[in-house]
Design an enzyme around this catalytic site. Structure first.
Site, PDB file in Angstrom:
ATOM      1  N   LYS A  31     -14.556   1.489   3.964  1.00 53.80           N
ATOM      2  CA  LYS A  31     -13.618   0.450   3.516  1.00 53.80           C
ATOM      3  C   LYS A  31     -14.099  -0.943   3.925  1.00 53.80           C
ATOM      4  CE  LYS A  31     -10.176  -1.692   1.937  1.00 53.80           C
ATOM      5  NZ  LYS A  31      -8.773  -1.598   1.761  1.00 53.80           N
ATOM      6  N   VAL A  37       0.842  -1.206   0.000  1.00 57.19           N
ATOM      7  CA  VAL A  37       0.000   0.000   0.000  1.00 57.19           C
ATOM      8  C   VAL A  37       0.877   1.257   0.000  1.00 57.19           C
ATOM      9  CG1 VAL A  37      -1.670   1.338   1.357  1.00 57.19           C
ATOM     10  CG2 VAL A  37      -1.932  -1.131   1.154  1.00 57.19           C
ATOM     11  N   GLU A  62      -4.625  -6.000  -6.010  1.00 63.96           N
ATOM     12  CA  GLU A  62      -3.284  -6.390  -6.439  1.00 63.96           C
ATOM     13  C   GLU A  62      -3.245  -6.660  -7.933  1.00 63.96           C
ATOM     14  OE1 GLU A  62      -1.081  -9.342  -4.206  1.00 63.96           O
ATOM     15  OE2 GLU A  62      -2.018  -8.563  -2.385  1.00 63.96           O
ATOM     16  N   LYS A 105      -9.451 -11.251   6.056  1.00 62.66           N
ATOM     17  CA  LYS A 105      -9.027 -10.477   7.222  1.00 62.66           C
ATOM     18  C   LYS A 105     -10.062  -9.399   7.562  1.00 62.66           C
ATOM     19  CE  LYS A 105      -5.817  -7.273   6.430  1.00 62.66           C
ATOM     20  NZ  LYS A 105      -5.344  -5.986   6.858  1.00 62.66           N
ATOM     21  N   CYS A 135      -6.909  -9.259   1.859  1.00 66.19           N
ATOM     22  CA  CYS A 135      -7.916  -8.328   2.390  1.00 66.19           C
ATOM     23  C   CYS A 135      -9.218  -8.980   2.814  1.00 66.19           C
ATOM     24  CB  CYS A 135      -8.236  -7.263   1.347  1.00 66.19           C
ATOM     25  SG  CYS A 135      -6.838  -6.225   0.992  1.00 66.19           S
TER      26      CYS A 135
HETATM   27  C1  UDX Z   1      -9.535  -6.879  -3.047  1.00 61.93           C
HETATM   28  C2  UDX Z   1     -10.521  -5.763  -3.473  1.00 61.93           C
HETATM   29  O1  UDX Z   1     -10.908  -6.004  -4.837  1.00 61.93           O
HETATM   30  C3  UDX Z   1      -9.865  -4.394  -3.306  1.00 61.93           C
HETATM   31  O2  UDX Z   1     -10.821  -3.385  -3.607  1.00 61.93           O
HETATM   32  C4  UDX Z   1      -9.385  -4.220  -1.868  1.00 61.93           C
HETATM   33  O3  UDX Z   1      -8.735  -2.977  -1.706  1.00 61.93           O
HETATM   34  C5  UDX Z   1      -8.455  -5.356  -1.499  1.00 61.93           C
HETATM   35  O4  UDX Z   1      -9.109  -6.631  -1.711  1.00 61.93           O
HETATM   36  P1  UDX Z   1      -7.479  -8.152  -4.130  1.00 61.93           P
HETATM   37  O5  UDX Z   1      -7.396  -8.916  -2.840  1.00 61.93           O
HETATM   38  O6  UDX Z   1      -6.222  -7.655  -4.728  1.00 61.93           O
HETATM   39  O7  UDX Z   1      -8.442  -6.877  -3.936  1.00 61.93           O
HETATM   40  O8  UDX Z   1      -8.148  -9.140  -5.192  1.00 61.93           O
HETATM   41  P2  UDX Z   1      -9.474  -9.274  -6.066  1.00 61.93           P
HETATM   42  O9  UDX Z   1      -9.107  -9.110  -7.483  1.00 61.93           O
HETATM   43  O10 UDX Z   1     -10.607  -8.482  -5.549  1.00 61.93           O
HETATM   44  O11 UDX Z   1      -9.774 -10.835  -5.840  1.00 61.93           O
HETATM   45  C6  UDX Z   1      -9.967 -11.380  -4.541  1.00 61.93           C
HETATM   46  C7  UDX Z   1     -10.277 -12.855  -4.644  1.00 61.93           C
HETATM   47  O12 UDX Z   1     -11.590 -13.068  -5.160  1.00 61.93           O
HETATM   48  C8  UDX Z   1      -9.343 -13.640  -5.563  1.00 61.93           C
HETATM   49  O13 UDX Z   1      -9.029 -14.882  -4.971  1.00 61.93           O
HETATM   50  C9  UDX Z   1     -10.173 -13.818  -6.824  1.00 61.93           C
HETATM   51  O14 UDX Z   1      -9.760 -14.899  -7.598  1.00 61.93           O
HETATM   52  C10 UDX Z   1     -11.546 -14.023  -6.199  1.00 61.93           C
HETATM   53  N1  UDX Z   1     -12.681 -13.773  -7.104  1.00 61.93           N
HETATM   54  C11 UDX Z   1     -12.802 -12.574  -7.742  1.00 61.93           C
HETATM   55  C12 UDX Z   1     -13.631 -14.761  -7.292  1.00 61.93           C
HETATM   56  O15 UDX Z   1     -13.535 -15.840  -6.702  1.00 61.93           O
HETATM   57  N2  UDX Z   1     -14.679 -14.518  -8.145  1.00 61.93           N
HETATM   58  C13 UDX Z   1     -14.803 -13.343  -8.809  1.00 61.93           C
HETATM   59  O16 UDX Z   1     -15.746 -13.197  -9.580  1.00 61.93           O
HETATM   60  C14 UDX Z   1     -13.847 -12.334  -8.594  1.00 61.93           C
END
Ligand code: UDX
Length: 459
Positions: A215, A11, A162, A276, A273
């Site tokens: 958030k 971050v 990410e 947690k 995220c």
């Molecule tokens: C997430 C939020 O999107 C972001 O706004 C916040 O600040 C941090 O947490 P991130 O953890 O980087 O971001 O990943 P993200 O792309 O949101 O995916 C999270 C998880 O959900 C992944 O394991 C992804 O594969 C899964 N996912 C996503 C699904 O299982 N189905 C979906 O349709 C979309």
């Protein structure tokens, strides 16, 4: 503006870099001198050892020494600072609450240093990493205890995902700023001047507590949406013979009010995220005696989802795991990252080992090194059964079944590699519905078991 970013994790580093790109004088500060040394070189390899985010190194290279500086010494950079962004790790405790040890230690240290500053210009302490509702107020108390003068506290949560963090920081959908007074709002408006009155970016000014809550509600809602598809959509597809989950998604998300994002049914959402933050919000809401049923359901569906395909393999496909060799493809929590935090593959591998498999042949395009640390034998002796491979083909060879656990694009074309590497009878468990030609594969004698659909066995 002169900005200090305290904490150079994912971050902090992205925030520092993008702020420097907008011409602020940015000092990224961290107590980890090795990290600071690595970032100060501006060398891709050294930076990416700590934070690997597309586009990040390029910005650092461009602004380093001009607008962006790295230092382990807070005292020397303090004079004239307008804002200090707190970007500290906030890991979970076992009871789900947020561990504020690092945050508090940094806040105390900063308070002691700032209390001694000579210039008394207005300084805003801004919480950027996700912290429980009320933490800005807590920060204010720490500063007051140390008799810091002329300061304000603010909450300015980051919403970056990410892999796309730099692009999103450059072009966010919203900037949320929670302050107590106009003086502090003004300082943050100058920090984010490019987004104030922007035609597309929503610049939202509110109280620190509302910003903190935004958030948590945003992240837990996103997870709940994923859990809805996994807990309802996927289950309908798995129980009704003629319901096609992909058509169900298309039909439902055709409504402008319903998001396509999050509707990809999966063996659970991972990452640093979602898990947690929902655990922390459950903890916070219990403390104010509010029902947490909804959040608990969302959390439980997500956890259940991570491993239930393995039980379905036994009950629906008649597969016996004992003494078998299983290929696991996709170890990171999603594509384009080596991040293993809360990755579904951890639960998948633990469950397979619990079922008595002889060997796990693991592959991921980016996360082999992180995985080797995650599955260290010192944590669990059974992890010695995991071997790592540099291609999907190598991992498949000699296996009796496959589990696809992440959404790496290369897995779309996996059917060909499977057909070349192994012979039926063979079970393919697709946790992400990645394999495009699954029907052809089944026609060739392979069994296919995916989230959102009934098991498909050869005639
Ligand atoms: C997430 C939020 O999107 C972001 O706004 C916040 O600040 C941090 O947490 P991130 O953890 O980087 O971001 O990943 P993200 O792309 O949101 O995916 C999270 C998880 O959900 C992944 O394991 C992804 O594969 C899964 N996912 C996503 C699904 O299982 N189905 C979906 O349709 C979309």
């Amino acid at each position: 503006m002169k900005i200090i970013v305290a904490g150079t994790g994912y971050v902090g580093l992205v925030h520092a870099a993008v702020c420097s790109e907008y011409g602020h004088e940015v000092y990224a500060y961290d107590i980890d001198a090795d990290k600071i040394k690595a970032f100060s070189t501006g060398q891709t390899e050294k930076i990416e050892k700590y934070v690997n985010e597309p586009g990040l190194t390029n910005i650092i290279k461009e602004t380093l020494g001009k607008y962006l500086f790295f230092t382990p010494d807070l005292n020397s950079i303090l004079e004239g600072t307008d804002a200090i962004f707190m970007c500290l790790p906030t890991p979970p405790n076992l009871d789900g609450s947020t561990n504020l040890t690092y945050y508090n230690a940094a806040a105390e240290n900063i308070a002691m240093t700032v209390a001694k500053r000579k210039d008394k210009r207005r300084l805003v302490f801004v919480n950027k990493s996700t912290v429980p509702i009320g933490t800005a107020r807590h920060l204010q108390e720490i500063m007051d205890t140390h008799s810091v003068e002329n300061f304000g506290v603010a909450s300015n949560p980051e919403f970056l995902a990410e892999g796309t963090a730099v692009a999103q920081a450059r072009s966010p959908d919203r900037v949320v700023v929670g302050c107590d007074n106009e003086e502090d709002f003004k300082i943050l408006r100058r920090v984010y001047s490019q987004f104030v009155n922007h035609v597309r970016v929503k610049y939202i000014e509110t109280t620190p507590e509302s910003a903190e809550a935004i958030k948590y509600v945003a992240n837990t809602l996103l997870l709940t949406y994923i859990s809805f598809w996994n807990g309802v959509g996927a289950k309908i597809g798995e129980k009704y013979p003629n319901v096609k989950i992909d058509d169900l998604r298309l039909g439902v998300t055709a409504d402008d009010r319903i998001s396509t994002w999050g509707s990809s049914v999966s063996n659970g959402a991972g990452g640093s995220c979602f898990g947690k933050d929902i655990a922390s919000l459950i903890y916070q809401m219990r403390r104010v005696n509010v029902s947490t049923k909804m959040l608990e359901a969302s959390y439980e569906v997500n956890e259940f989802q991570k491993v239930y395909l393995i039980d379905r393999a036994i009950t629906e496909a008649g597969f016996q795991f004992n003494n078998k060799t299983i290929a696991v493809l996709g170890l990171a929590f999603k594509k384009h990252t080596n991040d293993m935090r809360d990755a579904s593959s951890i639960k998948v591998i633990e469950s397979l080992l619990g079922k008595g498999v002889a060997k796990i042949k693991a592959y991921d395009p980016l996360a082999i090194e992180t995985a080797a640390t995650e599955f260290s034998i010192s944590k669990n002796i059974l992890f010695e059964k995991i071997d790592y491979f540099h291609t999907a083909k190598e991992a498949l060879e000699g296996s009796h079944a496959l589990f696809v656990s992440s959404d790496c694009e290369e897995f779309r074309g996996l059917s060909r590699t499977i057909e070349e590497s192994v012979k039926p009878p063979y079970l393919v468990m697709d946790g992400r519905r990645m394999i495009a030609d699954f029907e052809e594969m089944v026609a060739k004698g392979f069994s296919y078991l995916a989230v959102g659909a009934m098991a498909m066995k050869p005639e």
